[in-house]
Design a protein around this motif. Structure first.
Motif, PDB file in Angstrom:
ATOM      1  N   TYR A  57       0.836  -1.195   0.000  1.00 63.19           N
ATOM      2  CA  TYR A  57       0.000   0.000   0.000  1.00 63.19           C
ATOM      3  C   TYR A  57       0.873   1.247   0.000  1.00 63.19           C
ATOM      4  O   TYR A  57       1.923   1.275   0.647  1.00 63.19           O
ATOM      5  CB  TYR A  57      -0.898   0.050   1.243  1.00 63.19           C
ATOM      6  N   ILE A  58       0.437   2.241  -0.731  1.00 63.11           N
ATOM      7  CA  ILE A  58       1.034   3.564  -0.620  1.00 63.11           C
ATOM      8  C   ILE A  58      -0.096   4.567  -0.407  1.00 63.11           C
ATOM      9  O   ILE A  58      -1.243   4.313  -0.784  1.00 63.11           O
ATOM     10  CB  ILE A  58       1.862   3.949  -1.863  1.00 63.11           C
ATOM     11  N   ASN A  59       0.224   5.689   0.209  1.00 60.30           N
ATOM     12  CA  ASN A  59      -0.782   6.694   0.518  1.00 60.30           C
ATOM     13  C   ASN A  59      -0.319   8.071   0.073  1.00 60.30           C
ATOM     14  O   ASN A  59       0.882   8.325  -0.069  1.00 60.30           O
ATOM     15  CB  ASN A  59      -1.055   6.735   2.033  1.00 60.30           C
ATOM     16  N   SER A  60      -1.285   8.953  -0.123  1.00 64.17           N
ATOM     17  CA  SER A  60      -0.942  10.346  -0.371  1.00 64.17           C
ATOM     18  C   SER A  60      -0.167  10.896   0.820  1.00 64.17           C
ATOM     19  O   SER A  60      -0.425  10.502   1.962  1.00 64.17           O
ATOM     20  CB  SER A  60      -2.208  11.182  -0.561  1.00 64.17           C
ATOM     21  N   PRO A  61       0.768  11.796   0.584  1.00 67.19           N
ATOM     22  CA  PRO A  61       1.460  12.431   1.706  1.00 67.19           C
ATOM     23  C   PRO A  61       0.519  13.409   2.401  1.00 67.19           C
ATOM     24  O   PRO A  61      -0.516  13.800   1.842  1.00 67.19           O
ATOM     25  CB  PRO A  61       2.604  13.184   1.026  1.00 67.19           C
ATOM     26  N   GLU A  62       0.864  13.796   3.597  1.00 66.35           N
ATOM     27  CA  GLU A  62       0.065  14.811   4.275  1.00 66.35           C
ATOM     28  C   GLU A  62       0.207  16.129   3.525  1.00 66.35           C
ATOM     29  O   GLU A  62       1.288  16.493   3.069  1.00 66.35           O
ATOM     30  CB  GLU A  62       0.509  14.966   5.726  1.00 66.35           C
ATOM     31  N   THR A  63      -0.914  16.816   3.403  1.00 70.66           N
ATOM     32  CA  THR A  63      -0.941  18.104   2.719  1.00 70.66           C
ATOM     33  C   THR A  63      -1.735  19.083   3.577  1.00 70.66           C
ATOM     34  O   THR A  63      -2.181  18.744   4.677  1.00 70.66           O
ATOM     35  CB  THR A  63      -1.613  17.979   1.338  1.00 70.66           C
ATOM     36  N   SER A  64      -1.960  20.260   3.033  1.00 70.22           N
ATOM     37  CA  SER A  64      -2.732  21.259   3.774  1.00 70.22           C
ATOM     38  C   SER A  64      -4.179  20.823   3.976  1.00 70.22           C
ATOM     39  O   SER A  64      -4.859  21.319   4.882  1.00 70.22           O
ATOM     40  CB  SER A  64      -2.690  22.602   3.040  1.00 70.22           C
ATOM     41  N   ILE A  65      -4.662  19.880   3.148  1.00 73.52           N
ATOM     42  CA  ILE A  65      -6.059  19.424   3.273  1.00 73.52           C
ATOM     43  C   ILE A  65      -6.165  17.984   3.759  1.00 73.52           C
ATOM     44  O   ILE A  65      -7.272  17.484   3.981  1.00 73.52           O
ATOM     45  CB  ILE A  65      -6.822  19.563   1.943  1.00 73.52           C
ATOM     46  N   TYR A  66      -5.036  17.307   3.931  1.00 75.57           N
ATOM     47  CA  TYR A  66      -5.071  15.892   4.342  1.00 75.57           C
ATOM     48  C   TYR A  66      -4.170  15.676   5.551  1.00 75.57           C
ATOM     49  O   TYR A  66      -2.945  15.716   5.437  1.00 75.57           O
ATOM     50  CB  TYR A  66      -4.626  14.995   3.190  1.00 75.57           C
ATOM     51  N   LYS A  67      -4.816  15.458   6.686  1.00 78.22           N
ATOM     52  CA  LYS A  67      -4.104  15.136   7.919  1.00 78.22           C
ATOM     53  C   LYS A  67      -4.516  13.727   8.331  1.00 78.22           C
ATOM     54  O   LYS A  67      -5.655  13.484   8.736  1.00 78.22           O
ATOM     55  CB  LYS A  67      -4.463  16.130   9.028  1.00 78.22           C
ATOM     56  N   LYS A  68      -3.590  12.792   8.194  1.00 74.67           N
ATOM     57  CA  LYS A  68      -3.915  11.382   8.402  1.00 74.67           C
ATOM     58  C   LYS A  68      -4.517  11.107   9.766  1.00 74.67           C
ATOM     59  O   LYS A  68      -5.401  10.260   9.914  1.00 74.67           O
ATOM     60  CB  LYS A  68      -2.652  10.521   8.232  1.00 74.67           C
ATOM     61  N   ASN A  69      -4.049  11.805  10.782  1.00 72.16           N
ATOM     62  CA  ASN A  69      -4.507  11.496  12.141  1.00 72.16           C
ATOM     63  C   ASN A  69      -5.920  11.985  12.413  1.00 72.16           C
ATOM     64  O   ASN A  69      -6.474  11.712  13.482  1.00 72.16           O
ATOM     65  CB  ASN A  69      -3.535  12.059  13.180  1.00 72.16           C
TER      66      ASN A  69
END
Length: 202
Positions: A57-69
């Motif tokens: 699996y790979i995931n998008s990196p954290e960005t200004s609109i995506y916070k994994k936690n």
């Protein structure tokens, strides 16, 4: 209309050896990830071939609109069912969540590219205080269960554990025996009863 820097920042592409943009999720089964409002914020991709050189699996990196936690996979469509049914079914993987939803468990969500976090639990607590853990039944899943419970108890959740018996995860259950899962949910144990029967967790 986007610049190279913007595309790289989004995590959808990377620069290959020839310094050209190449799609990060090329030849992968791709899962769209939405925030609680239903807005698309990221992707996860699963390899379609068995290759030890490739991450499964790979995931998008954290960005200004995506916070994994702060994100739970499927929460945007599950939240109203969670409130209506007054419990949430928490699973570990994307396929597990999809399998549960396809089999009538609309109140199911999955952790998204990270271990369970306080922010994810706080989000769930706004909709129900009844939390059913249904994580993988292997040693890693049991450790994740214990860590999750330690975080959930101080928040006042009523915690139960859905035991999968000899099955590894919900997706495997539904592939093999669709009648097993409803019984497992109905017979979900209070965590402390479950812990007594699995005291090797400590």
């Amino acid at each position: 209309g986007f610049t190279v820097d913007q595309i790289l920042e989004s995590g959808l592409c990377y620069l290959n050896k020839s310094k050209k943009l190449f799609p990060k999720f090329y030849e992968r089964l791709t899962f769209p990830i939405h925030n609680a409002k239903g807005e698309l914020v990221a992707f996860a991709g699963r390899t379609l071939e068995s290759n030890p050189k490739l991450a499964k699996y790979i995931n998008s990196p954290e960005t200004s609109i995506y916070k994994k936690n702060s994100i739970l996979y499927g929460f945007d469509t599950a939240k109203n069912y969670v409130r209506k049914m007054d419990y949430v079914l928490l699973v570990e993987g994307y396929f597990d969540q999809i399998a549960c939803r396809l089999n009538g468990y609309e109140n199911c969500v999955a952790v998204s590219g990270t271990a369970l976090t306080d922010k994810q639990l706080a989000l769930l607590k706004r909709f129900t205080k009844n939390l059913y853990f249904c994580l993988d039944s292997d040693a890693a899943g049991l450790r994740a269960l214990y860590r999750g419970v330690v975080m959930a108890i101080p928040l006042g959740f009523n915690i139960k554990v859905v035991s999968l018996g000899d099955y590894k995860d919900p997706a495997e259950v539904f592939e093999s025996d669709k009648q097993f899962f409803p019984n497992a949910v109905e017979q979900a144990q209070d965590f402390f009863d479950f812990y007594i029967n699995h005291n090797y967790l400590s």
